[in-house]
Design an enzyme around this catalytic site. Structure first.
Site: not given
Ligand code: CMP
Length: 145
Positions: A11, A51, A114, A117, A128
């Site tokens: 990310k 998302y 975080n 993913h 995905e």
């Protein structure tokens, strides 16, 4: 039988902190093969769609904003039991709950930021991977032999 592929994104926060190298090193160490990879800046539309299962949740808008705040590294990882093994390697979604030595424990800033993913099921992994990569952009292990 569990699938051989999972999808990951490093990310924007982890990219900004120069953690691409250390995270990829941990992925290599655990014997995942990188079957596809790209370095891209998500559009609002892409982040919203990726998302979309979280649409309407209180963190959705801020998650989309964060995920479009800089480039991400998207990749397909290949290994027996890929989804489960990768989830073990990255640790819990919230870094304060992630085990010692996991990617999120080491590199995440917060629940939203975080670090990475990882797909949470084989079905989502397939969706995905298809969201980001065409069949011409994938180089699974058997094609390299
Ligand atoms: P990820 O694995 O990318 O999937 C959805 C993301 O939403 C998740 O990691 C977190 O970064 C984020 N997320 C999940 N729950 C929350 C929450 N309660 N507050 C803020 N962000 C969240």
């Amino acid at each position: 039988m569990p699938g051989r592929f999972t999808f990951t994104m490093i990310k924007p926060g982890a990219v900004r902190n120069e953690f691409i190298g250390p995270i990829l090193a941990m992925i290599n160490e655990k014997k995942f093969h990188i079957a596809a990879m790209k370095y891209i800046w998500l559009t609002q539309k892409e982040a919203r769609e990726f998302y979309s299962v979280h649409k309407g949740k209180p963190f959705y808008e801020s998650l989309v904003e964060f995920m479009t705040s800089g480039p991400v590294v998207a990749a397909i990882l290949e290994k027996e039991n890929a989804v489960e093994d990768y989830r073990k390697l990255i640790g819990a979604t919230n870094p304060i709950e992630a085990e010692e030595g996991t990617i999120r424990r080491l590199f995440a800033e917060s629940l939203e930021k975080n670090a990475v993913h990882g797909s949470d099921s084989d079905e989502n992994a397939i969706n995905e991977c298809n969201f980001f990569f065409s069949k011409y952009e994938r180089f699974p292990m058997e094609d390299l032999k």
